[in-house]
Design a protein around this motif. Structure first.
Motif, mmCIF file in Angstrom:
data_model
loop_
_atom_site.group_PDB
_atom_site.id
_atom_site.type_symbol
_atom_site.label_atom_id
_atom_site.label_comp_id
_atom_site.label_asym_id
_atom_site.label_seq_id
_atom_site.Cartn_x
_atom_site.Cartn_y
_atom_site.Cartn_z
ATOM 1 N N SER A 105 0.763 -1.341 -0.005
ATOM 2 C CA SER A 105 -0.174 -0.043 -0.161
ATOM 3 C C SER A 105 0.800 1.253 -0.020
ATOM 4 O O SER A 105 2.083 1.257 0.386
ATOM 5 C CB SER A 105 -0.842 0.135 1.109
ATOM 6 N N VAL A 106 0.315 2.333 -0.534
ATOM 7 C CA VAL A 106 0.877 3.709 -0.374
ATOM 8 C C VAL A 106 0.442 4.473 0.793
ATOM 9 O O VAL A 106 -1.040 4.358 0.982
ATOM 10 C CB VAL A 106 0.950 4.470 -1.698
ATOM 11 N N GLU A 107 1.266 4.950 1.456
ATOM 12 C CA GLU A 107 0.848 5.903 2.621
ATOM 13 C C GLU A 107 1.479 7.091 2.488
ATOM 14 O O GLU A 107 2.470 7.413 1.983
ATOM 15 C CB GLU A 107 1.151 4.966 3.861
ATOM 16 N N LYS A 108 0.854 8.036 3.484
ATOM 17 C CA LYS A 108 1.699 9.452 3.740
ATOM 18 C C LYS A 108 1.364 9.832 5.039
ATOM 19 O O LYS A 108 0.712 9.469 5.717
ATOM 20 C CB LYS A 108 0.995 10.346 2.654
ATOM 21 N N THR A 109 2.662 10.535 5.658
ATOM 22 C CA THR A 109 2.387 10.917 7.199
ATOM 23 C C THR A 109 3.005 12.344 7.281
ATOM 24 O O THR A 109 3.756 12.512 6.292
ATOM 25 C CB THR A 109 3.642 9.882 7.823
ATOM 26 N N PRO A 110 2.480 12.942 8.243
ATOM 27 C CA PRO A 110 3.115 14.339 8.353
ATOM 28 C C PRO A 110 4.040 14.223 9.303
ATOM 29 O O PRO A 110 4.621 13.490 10.193
ATOM 30 C CB PRO A 110 1.835 15.097 9.304
ATOM 31 N N ASN A 111 4.872 15.462 8.980
ATOM 32 C CA ASN A 111 6.192 15.640 10.160
ATOM 33 C C ASN A 111 7.190 14.489 10.386
ATOM 34 O O ASN A 111 7.398 13.811 9.352
ATOM 35 C CB ASN A 111 5.500 16.389 11.302
ATOM 36 N N ALA A 112 7.265 14.058 11.606
ATOM 37 C CA ALA A 112 8.201 12.984 11.828
ATOM 38 C C ALA A 112 7.552 11.658 11.914
ATOM 39 O O ALA A 112 8.316 10.763 12.234
ATOM 40 C CB ALA A 112 8.597 13.359 13.258
ATOM 41 N N GLU A 113 6.020 11.495 11.618
ATOM 42 C CA GLU A 113 5.463 10.072 11.816
ATOM 43 C C GLU A 113 5.712 9.305 10.776
ATOM 44 O O GLU A 113 6.190 9.428 9.607
ATOM 45 C CB GLU A 113 3.835 10.470 11.675
ATOM 46 N N SER A 114 5.625 7.944 10.895
ATOM 47 C CA SER A 114 5.882 6.976 9.906
ATOM 48 C C SER A 114 5.064 5.758 10.051
ATOM 49 O O SER A 114 4.398 5.449 11.282
ATOM 50 C CB SER A 114 7.364 6.537 10.156
ATOM 51 N N PRO A 115 4.411 5.056 9.134
ATOM 52 C CA PRO A 115 3.771 3.772 9.308
ATOM 53 C C PRO A 115 4.724 2.661 10.484
ATOM 54 O O PRO A 115 3.968 2.097 10.957
ATOM 55 C CB PRO A 115 3.590 3.197 7.872
ATOM 56 N N MET A 116 6.069 2.865 10.367
ATOM 57 C CA MET A 116 6.810 2.098 11.025
ATOM 58 C C MET A 116 6.430 2.301 12.765
ATOM 59 O O MET A 116 6.130 1.249 13.452
ATOM 60 C CB MET A 116 8.252 2.273 10.947
ATOM 61 N N SER A 117 6.024 3.541 13.152
ATOM 62 C CA SER A 117 5.552 3.771 14.417
ATOM 63 C C SER A 117 4.351 3.299 15.002
ATOM 64 O O SER A 117 4.239 2.987 16.149
ATOM 65 C CB SER A 117 5.689 5.384 14.742
ATOM 66 N N LYS A 118 3.581 2.681 14.049
ATOM 67 C CA LYS A 118 2.304 2.043 14.132
ATOM 68 C C LYS A 118 2.239 0.592 13.896
ATOM 69 O O LYS A 118 1.369 -0.285 13.841
ATOM 70 C CB LYS A 118 1.126 2.619 13.308
ATOM 71 N N GLY A 119 3.765 0.022 13.715
ATOM 72 C CA GLY A 119 3.838 -1.383 13.666
ATOM 73 C C GLY A 119 3.718 -1.516 12.084
ATOM 74 O O GLY A 119 3.858 -3.253 12.035
ATOM 75 N N ILE A 120 3.752 -0.982 11.288
ATOM 76 C CA ILE A 120 3.393 -1.468 9.853
ATOM 77 C C ILE A 120 4.973 -1.223 8.967
ATOM 78 O O ILE A 120 5.912 -0.631 9.314
ATOM 79 C CB ILE A 120 2.516 -0.436 9.128
#
Ligand code: MN
Length: 210
Positions: A142-157
């Motif tokens: 999947s394609v995702e986007k995050t603001p600032n310092a966030e990442s999908p990794m921080s949510k376990g993805i």
């Protein structure tokens, strides 16, 4: 001031990505922006339990940001992890996706060009600073986007690759033309071997559990 976290070396020479990304942009981006996140993080975690954690764990543990200090730690730890991941998402080797990654891109996007279009769209439509990502969850891309310092990794993805769309990533080379920066980087510098390695990482626990 020394600390537990370090500025990891770049995986290529600072002028290797020119003219798509100039040596001047890489120099500012790496030695000023990325390095500042490392130095600030080391000051913030000094004397806390985060000083003994691996970086990924610090990002995940502070993602909820319970107070101002935790939010600051998250912002800086997140940006160190995101930049380490971004540099490795870029290469000049020019190899196209192959093997399982290529199969998944066909299945989930209908081809590499369509995936690149979605990544460009995610980068363009991320309002303000942030990141565009290719991720895999249970083997589905999947394609995702995050603001600032966030990442999908921080949510376990599981993340396969990322593009930095903060202005500091492109302003010296492209001024305000974020879409042009995305078109150039996505067309010329994507490290599909790195994405394939990361895709392989996700399937390991699934096999172990079977
Ligand atoms: Mn950046």
């Amino acid at each position: 001031m020394p600390g537990p976290f370090t500025l990891k070396p770049l995986p290529w020479a600072e002028d290797a990505l020119a003219p798509t990304i100039s040596a001047r942009t890489i120099s500012f981006h790496y030695h000023k922006h990325h390095n500042a996140y490392v130095e600030t993080l080391n000051k913030l975690v000094s004397g806390t339990r985060y000083a003994d954690m691996p970086l990924e764990q610090v990002v995940r543990a502070t993602a909820a940001g319970k107070d101002a200090k935790e939010k600051q730690i998250f912002n800086n730890a997140g940006q160190v992890w995101n930049h380490d991941f971004f540099w490795r998402s870029l290469t000049t080797n020019g190899a196209a996706p192959s093997g399982k990654l290529q199969d998944r891109i066909e299945r989930d996007f209908g081809g590499t060009q369509k995936l690149l279009e979605q990544l460009a769209e995610a980068g363009k439509t991320q309002f303000g600073s942030g990141w565009a990502w290719l991720c895999s969850q249970g083997g589905k891309l999947s394609v995702e986007k995050t603001p600032n310092a966030e990442s999908p990794m921080s949510k376990g993805i599981n993340c396969l690759l990322t593009i930095d769309v903060w202005e500091h990533a492109y302003y010296l080379d492209y001024q305000n033309a974020r879409p042009k920066y995305l078109e150039e980087v996505l067309g010329k510098l994507i490290n599909w071997e790195f994405a394939a390695e990361n895709l392989g990482r996700e399937s390991e626990p699934v096999r172990a559990a079977a």
